[in-house]
Design an enzyme around this catalytic site. Sequence first.
Site, PDB file in Angstrom:
ATOM      1  N   GLU A 101       0.825  -1.202   0.000  1.00 35.93           N
ATOM      2  CA  GLU A 101       0.000   0.000   0.000  1.00 35.93           C
ATOM      3  C   GLU A 101       0.867   1.264   0.000  1.00 35.93           C
ATOM      4  O   GLU A 101       1.862   1.358   0.737  1.00 35.93           O
ATOM      5  CB  GLU A 101      -0.879  -0.029   1.249  1.00 35.93           C
ATOM      6  CG  GLU A 101      -1.752   1.173   1.476  1.00 35.93           C
ATOM      7  CD  GLU A 101      -2.564   1.066   2.766  1.00 35.93           C
ATOM      8  OE1 GLU A 101      -3.497   1.852   2.945  1.00 35.93           O
ATOM      9  OE2 GLU A 101      -2.246   0.177   3.600  1.00 35.93           O
ATOM     10  N   LYS A 147      -9.339   2.758  -2.299  1.00 33.06           N
ATOM     11  CA  LYS A 147      -9.625   2.132  -1.008  1.00 33.06           C
ATOM     12  C   LYS A 147     -10.976   2.600  -0.477  1.00 33.06           C
ATOM     13  O   LYS A 147     -11.256   3.800  -0.396  1.00 33.06           O
ATOM     14  CB  LYS A 147      -8.509   2.497  -0.021  1.00 33.06           C
ATOM     15  CG  LYS A 147      -8.544   1.797   1.316  1.00 33.06           C
ATOM     16  CD  LYS A 147      -7.296   2.191   2.113  1.00 33.06           C
ATOM     17  CE  LYS A 147      -7.165   1.479   3.437  1.00 33.06           C
ATOM     18  NZ  LYS A 147      -5.913   1.864   4.133  1.00 33.06           N
ATOM     19  N   CYS A 163      -5.651  -2.994   2.153  1.00 38.28           N
ATOM     20  CA  CYS A 163      -5.512  -3.016   3.615  1.00 38.28           C
ATOM     21  C   CYS A 163      -6.838  -3.097   4.370  1.00 38.28           C
ATOM     22  O   CYS A 163      -7.448  -4.160   4.432  1.00 38.28           O
ATOM     23  CB  CYS A 163      -4.691  -1.815   4.080  1.00 38.28           C
ATOM     24  SG  CYS A 163      -3.889  -2.071   5.693  1.00 38.28           S
ATOM     25  N   SER A 211      24.365   1.682  32.111  1.00 39.16           N
ATOM     26  CA  SER A 211      24.343   1.830  33.569  1.00 39.16           C
ATOM     27  C   SER A 211      24.723   0.568  34.326  1.00 39.16           C
ATOM     28  O   SER A 211      24.948   0.613  35.534  1.00 39.16           O
ATOM     29  CB  SER A 211      22.943   2.250  34.011  1.00 39.16           C
ATOM     30  OG  SER A 211      22.026   1.185  33.787  1.00 39.16           O
TER      31      SER A 211
END
Length: 550
Positions: A54, A121, A157, A299
């Site tokens: 897409e 779409k 999609c 650390s």
Amino acid sequence: MSVQKDGQGPGKLRVVMAQLDFLVGDIPGNTQKVIEATRRAEQEHQADLVVFPELCLTGYPPEDLLLRPSMDVRVADALETLRGEHLGPAIIVGAPIREGALLYNAAVAIEQGNITGRYFKRFPPNYQVFDEKRYFANGVDTLVMDIKGVPVGITICEDIWSEGPVEDAAAAGARLVVNLNASPYDIDKQVRRKALVERKAFENRVSIVYVNLIGGQDELVFDGGSVVYDHSGVLAAEAPQFSEGLYPVDFVCEHHCQPIPQPAVAEPSLEENVYKALVLGVRDYVNKNGFKSVVLGLSGGIDSAVTLAVAADALGADRVRAVMMPFRYTSGMSVEDAEAEAVALGVQYDVFSIEPMYDAFMKTLAAPFEGTQPDTTEENLQARLRGVLLMSLSNKFGSLVLTTGNKSEMAVGYSTLYGDMAGGFDVLKDVPKTLVFRLAWYRNSVSQVIPERVITRPPSAELAPDQKDEDSLPGYDVLDQILNLYVERDLSADAIVAQGFDRADVDRVVRLVDINEYKRRQAPIGVRITERGFGKDRRYPITNGWKSGK
């Protein structure tokens, strides 16, 4: 009625799923990538049809680049370039297309130099990280095309997550439906995708090719995992997640368009999947933004250890610098473990004490602080001095500072503005602390790079004598459950208590989440791995009078 190819028996169609990584906004570069991929698909796989993700020509999500006046011109130029190449296989690419006054999220089919079909779409999503309705109108039409003698329906999609587009394509005669995707990763997304495509294929008696984008884009990671299901809802092919490539699938098209099954892809563990998502997110953010290297504070604790491992795996040891910045409260164990991690991963390692800088600041602040007692002010100063050092190295050497805070800490504000939050990208921003431990064990199962006592000893910021995280927070096993219910599932404080959690713990955690929105707004972005990350997913007002409870 059977679909035949060249009049010789059942029609055969070779579809190549182009699971590729595109750069948002680089329309010429993305267009060239489509051309090169199509040529490879023809030369290496004898492709008949190549399906791209897409909005591949613009990259996804292009966001407000879509509002630029020249966007239409640039996309038109890209499509003209693709037409002019006269590529052998048919291709389907994603692009924004304007028709009249409206802009659509479109799929464009190109065959032999001609645009032979356009599909708009129908269901632009507008939830979680998606805000497509800001830009795109809803398409209304169904498109079924003859591609190499096979009726192929095209969807994009969200269309497959909604009722209508696949059903309409099947009703219009499609024997194969292709679905172009830019579907971002979260922890169980692939399971949900596969269940959906399986159901849609079975219900509509049509094979489905689901092609997904791959790559990192700011906080989003797209994991690929493209799949093919046959008309019976049986998985026929699956591309690996987090792996860019061209994946061919053969179809025999007679009464149905039947994919020839391929060997199953090994199912990764949750920890492996999340770790790969973090690696891809870091690699693309650093490389696409042109940083030479990264630097982070090491650390001796578990968060910075996992961050360091991800960075080294994403970029290579030669592009990673780790800096230990000890203070009087830093334990000897932390110093030893930090060095062991750096040596195991082969990164550049430096030790710079913040003691002299702290003393200088406290001398300057002696007069205004006279008569007050030490509190978090002095603790935060330590973190801020470390931030100054890291940002100085960043400025001088062009390195991106990676911060090391996890989602649990970000949620409750267990972090220091302009201190450990100072930086450009937070690798663990969406990773709960309990999952950080699991990622450490996973990475050590590949090769031992984190000393075991880093994972097993109680977490501590080491900003005060004998300090432990759980002195000021519920245990992380409880904290992460409460945070999941409140942040990701939107349960109220009362509803969380009703699930058996202590009222005092719940009220305290909810309050901390609510009052620390201002900190999160100033935090660097980081890889999103859950359905509800701190960022585009969750947009709460800083100034508000909402009272927690019901």
